[in-house]
Design a protein around this motif. Sequence first.
Motif, PDB file in Angstrom:
ATOM      1  N   ARG A  18       0.862  -1.180   0.000  1.00 30.18           N
ATOM      2  CA  ARG A  18       0.000   0.000   0.000  1.00 30.18           C
ATOM      3  C   ARG A  18       0.899   1.231   0.000  1.00 30.18           C
ATOM      4  O   ARG A  18       1.866   1.304   0.757  1.00 30.18           O
ATOM      5  N   ARG A  78       1.069   5.748  -0.658  1.00 25.06           N
ATOM      6  CA  ARG A  78       0.408   7.051  -0.772  1.00 25.06           C
ATOM      7  C   ARG A  78       1.180   7.853  -1.806  1.00 25.06           C
ATOM      8  O   ARG A  78       2.406   7.851  -1.815  1.00 25.06           O
ATOM      9  N   VAL A 106      -4.282   6.904  -1.508  1.00 25.29           N
ATOM     10  CA  VAL A 106      -3.644   5.621  -1.222  1.00 25.29           C
ATOM     11  C   VAL A 106      -4.064   4.621  -2.292  1.00 25.29           C
ATOM     12  O   VAL A 106      -5.213   4.591  -2.723  1.00 25.29           O
ATOM     13  N   GLU A 159       5.031   6.907  -1.143  1.00 31.42           N
ATOM     14  CA  GLU A 159       5.367   6.725   0.274  1.00 31.42           C
ATOM     15  C   GLU A 159       4.704   5.414   0.702  1.00 31.42           C
ATOM     16  O   GLU A 159       3.477   5.267   0.576  1.00 31.42           O
ATOM     17  N   THR A 160       5.475   4.476   1.187  1.00 28.91           N
ATOM     18  CA  THR A 160       4.931   3.196   1.618  1.00 28.91           C
ATOM     19  C   THR A 160       4.140   3.369   2.902  1.00 28.91           C
ATOM     20  O   THR A 160       4.552   4.078   3.812  1.00 28.91           O
ATOM     21  N   ILE A 161       2.977   2.713   2.953  1.00 27.63           N
ATOM     22  CA  ILE A 161       2.114   2.761   4.121  1.00 27.63           C
ATOM     23  C   ILE A 161       2.235   1.429   4.856  1.00 27.63           C
ATOM     24  O   ILE A 161       2.107   0.383   4.248  1.00 27.63           O
TER      25      ILE A 161
END
Length: 66
Positions: A7, A9, A29, A63-65
């Motif tokens: 996931r 963003r 996202v 941006e990794t969630i």
Amino acid sequence: MIPVGARVRISRIRDTLLGDAISRRIGEVGVVRGLRVSDGYGLGYVVEFKDRHYSWFFEDELETIK
């Protein structure tokens, strides 16, 4: 490298000439569905959003969630 299935963003858009459709995705996202070889600027990531729309982005735009 961001793994497929992660996931992410959208944190920024490198190419602002793409227009409002992509610019509106900043902050959204999505899920990485695949990789894309770009034209010499690095690896791209295909991201699917909740509305089933797919777009690709460079790693520094994501941006990794957790």
